[in-house]
Design a protein around this motif. Structure first.
Motif, short mmCIF file in Angstrom:
data_model
loop_
_atom_site.label_atom_id
_atom_site.label_comp_id
_atom_site.label_asym_id
_atom_site.label_seq_id
_atom_site.Cartn_x
_atom_site.Cartn_y
_atom_site.Cartn_z
N VAL A 183 0.65 -1.29 0.40
CA VAL A 183 -0.37 0.78 0.32
C VAL A 183 1.15 1.09 0.12
CG1 VAL A 183 -1.15 1.61 1.42
CG2 VAL A 183 -1.81 -1.07 0.90
N LYS A 184 1.81 1.26 1.01
CA LYS A 184 3.26 2.58 0.89
C LYS A 184 3.45 2.76 -0.52
CE LYS A 184 5.36 4.93 4.06
NZ LYS A 184 6.03 4.64 5.40
N GLU A 185 3.78 1.79 -0.97
CA GLU A 185 4.76 1.60 -2.30
C GLU A 185 3.85 2.12 -3.30
OE1 GLU A 185 6.15 -2.03 -3.14
OE2 GLU A 185 7.92 -2.11 -1.50
N GLU A 186 2.05 1.39 -3.50
CA GLU A 186 1.68 2.00 -4.88
C GLU A 186 0.40 3.57 -4.38
OE1 GLU A 186 -0.59 -1.15 -5.37
OE2 GLU A 186 1.46 -2.62 -5.76
N GLY A 187 0.44 3.38 -3.68
CA GLY A 187 -0.76 4.25 -2.80
C GLY A 187 -1.65 4.67 -2.75
N VAL A 188 -1.99 3.61 -3.05
CA VAL A 188 -3.27 3.86 -2.97
C VAL A 188 -3.89 1.75 -1.91
CG1 VAL A 188 -4.54 4.48 -4.67
CG2 VAL A 188 -3.91 1.39 -4.98
N ALA A 189 -5.23 1.54 -1.24
CA ALA A 189 -5.57 0.43 -0.82
C ALA A 189 -6.65 -0.03 -1.60
CB ALA A 189 -5.39 0.92 0.70
N PHE A 190 -6.53 -0.97 -1.33
CA PHE A 190 -8.11 -1.89 -1.54
C PHE A 190 -8.60 -3.31 -0.64
CE2 PHE A 190 -5.34 -1.61 -5.34
CZ PHE A 190 -6.34 -0.93 -6.32
N GLU A 191 -9.56 -3.36 -0.19
CA GLU A 191 -10.14 -4.16 0.49
C GLU A 191 -11.10 -5.09 -0.21
OE1 GLU A 191 -14.59 -4.38 3.07
OE2 GLU A 191 -13.21 -2.79 3.32
N HIS A 192 -11.22 -6.54 -0.10
CA HIS A 192 -12.39 -7.40 -0.90
C HIS A 192 -12.65 -8.03 -0.14
CE1 HIS A 192 -10.11 -6.66 -4.69
NE2 HIS A 192 -9.19 -6.16 -3.94
N GLU A 193 -14.12 -7.89 0.09
CA GLU A 193 -15.04 -8.09 1.24
C GLU A 193 -14.58 -8.23 2.45
OE1 GLU A 193 -17.76 -11.33 -1.09
OE2 GLU A 193 -16.27 -11.43 -2.10
N GLU A 194 -13.83 -7.65 2.83
CA GLU A 194 -13.07 -8.07 4.20
C GLU A 194 -13.72 -7.33 5.10
OE1 GLU A 194 -8.51 -6.72 3.88
OE2 GLU A 194 -9.21 -6.81 1.93
N SER A 195 -14.84 -6.20 4.79
CA SER A 195 -14.94 -5.77 6.48
C SER A 195 -16.92 -6.26 6.06
CB SER A 195 -15.80 -4.29 6.56
OG SER A 195 -15.42 -4.00 5.14
N ALA A 196 -17.41 -6.83 5.17
CA ALA A 196 -18.63 -6.79 4.95
C ALA A 196 -18.81 -7.58 3.44
CB ALA A 196 -19.70 -5.45 4.31
N LEU A 197 -19.58 -9.08 3.57
CA LEU A 197 -19.73 -9.75 1.84
C LEU A 197 -19.95 -8.90 1.81
CD1 LEU A 197 -20.81 -13.18 3.63
CD2 LEU A 197 -17.58 -12.15 2.51
N GLY A 198 -19.87 -9.29 -0.01
CA GLY A 198 -20.28 -8.58 -1.24
C GLY A 198 -19.75 -7.06 -0.83
N LEU A 199 -18.66 -6.30 -0.38
CA LEU A 199 -18.76 -4.98 -1.27
C LEU A 199 -16.81 -5.14 -1.36
CD1 LEU A 199 -20.39 -3.13 1.48
CD2 LEU A 199 -20.55 -2.59 -0.40
N VAL A 200 -16.79 -4.39 -2.51
CA VAL A 200 -14.72 -3.81 -3.02
C VAL A 200 -14.31 -2.73 -2.53
CG1 VAL A 200 -14.72 -6.15 -4.35
CG2 VAL A 200 -15.19 -3.99 -5.35
N CYS A 201 -13.48 -2.63 -2.14
CA CYS A 201 -13.04 -0.48 -2.10
C CYS A 201 -11.90 -0.68 -2.45
CB CYS A 201 -13.67 -0.55 -0.53
SG CYS A 201 -13.30 1.28 0.13
N VAL A 202 -11.57 0.72 -2.75
CA VAL A 202 -10.10 1.20 -3.52
C VAL A 202 -9.85 2.32 -2.30
CG1 VAL A 202 -10.65 2.08 -4.95
CG2 VAL A 202 -8.29 1.56 -4.37
N ALA A 203 -8.75 2.99 -1.40
CA ALA A 203 -9.00 4.30 -0.80
C ALA A 203 -7.57 4.92 -1.14
CB ALA A 203 -8.95 4.31 0.68
N ALA A 204 -6.94 6.51 -0.67
CA ALA A 204 -6.13 7.06 -1.11
C ALA A 204 -6.13 7.45 0.46
CB ALA A 204 -6.09 7.34 -2.67
N PRO A 205 -4.67 8.11 0.73
CA PRO A 205 -4.54 8.66 1.69
C PRO A 205 -4.46 10.22 1.13
CG PRO A 205 -2.67 8.15 0.72
CD PRO A 205 -3.42 7.51 -0.26
N VAL A 206 -5.13 10.87 2.14
CA VAL A 206 -4.99 12.73 2.65
C VAL A 206 -3.82 12.98 3.74
CG1 VAL A 206 -6.17 14.80 2.69
CG2 VAL A 206 -7.22 13.02 1.92
N PHE A 207 -3.11 14.18 2.78
CA PHE A 207 -2.17 14.74 3.97
C PHE A 207 -1.33 15.91 4.09
CE2 PHE A 207 0.00 10.91 0.86
CZ PHE A 207 0.33 10.44 2.05
#
Length: 253
Positions: A183-207
């Protein structure tokens, strides 16, 4: 992780009642408040009535719910309020680009607290809500904040038990550590059904002005319709734009 309130004081007991409400709770019966807080029933009832009189709880059929008075107080918090005011144009633009659920989140201890959530009628049901919280390790926003956080905090989270929210939640510290490095290398993070089934997500940091992570922006959608890797550029653009706005504000102070 928020610190426990002092149950030896009236204020501490009242705060304990407010913190008994979880992100997915609508109404709590008095008996459930007593069970979660460990307070005596008479004490819990008296304090709940006092909280309702001060518009921090609402007395409703079946028990109590958090009142809009708490939201009003929360909106007066200077950091989150100013952050939200600066972020809203970027969040709205991101929603118009994706038409999926958009979040702005900040870190509080080992949790993500959602400062804003924008979504239309076609969005999949997500467990997040404005003012709600989720563990850092199982959300895209949490992972991106954790990846850019102080090494001591990362070590603290990785050494603590990692709650499994779904069969896909990453609970192996070594695997999560490798994910955070990527994540630190690529600047974004992904989630694949890790907090809730059926949902995927991408996030980026605000500095912030000192290059410290102050928040993160994400887009969430349902498995099958939403491909988070296609929205990396849009999420990065929103996060970068907000970071620039924060830096510009701080330079003018």
């Amino acid at each position: 992780m928020t610190s426990a309130a002092d149950l030896d004081t009236v204020l501490g007991k009242a705060v304990t009642i407010l913190r008994a409400f979880r992100a997915d709770d609508q109404t709590l019966p008095l008996a459930e408040i007593v069970r979660r807080t460990g307070l005596h029933k008479a004490t819990a009832h008296r304090l709940a009535q006092d909280l309702a009189a001060n518009r921090l709880l609402d007395r409703v059929e079946g028990g109590y719910r958090l009142s809009s008075g708490l939201f009003e107080l929360g909106m007066r918090a200077s950091l989150e309020r100013s952050l939200l005011e600066m972020a809203m144009p970027f969040l709205q633009d991101l929603y118009e680009r994706t038409h999926e659920t958009v979040h702005l989140g900040v870190r509080d201890g080992h949790d993500v607290v959602y400062v804003a959530k924008i979504g239309g009628h076609r969005q999949a049901k997500a467990p997040s809500r404005t003012g709600g919280r989720m563990p850092l390790h199982c959300t895209a926003i949490g992972k991106v904040l954790l990846a850019h956080a102080d090494p001591a905090l990362r070590a603290e989270v990785l050494s603590a038990p990692l709650v499994r929210r779904t069969p896909h939640t990453v609970v192996a510290p070594g695997l999560l550590r490798r994910q955070l490095e990527r994540v630190k290398e690529e600047g974004v993070a992904f989630e694949h059904e890790e907090s809730a089934l059926g949902l995927v997500c991408v996030a980026a940091p605000v500095f912030g002005a000192e290059d410290e992570p102050v928040a993160a922006v994400s887009v969430t959608g349902p498995v099958g319709r939403f491909r988070p890797e296609t929205q990396v550029a849009a999420v990065r653009a929103a996060a970068t734009g907000l970071s620039s706005t924060i830096a510009r504000r701080d330079r003018l102070r």
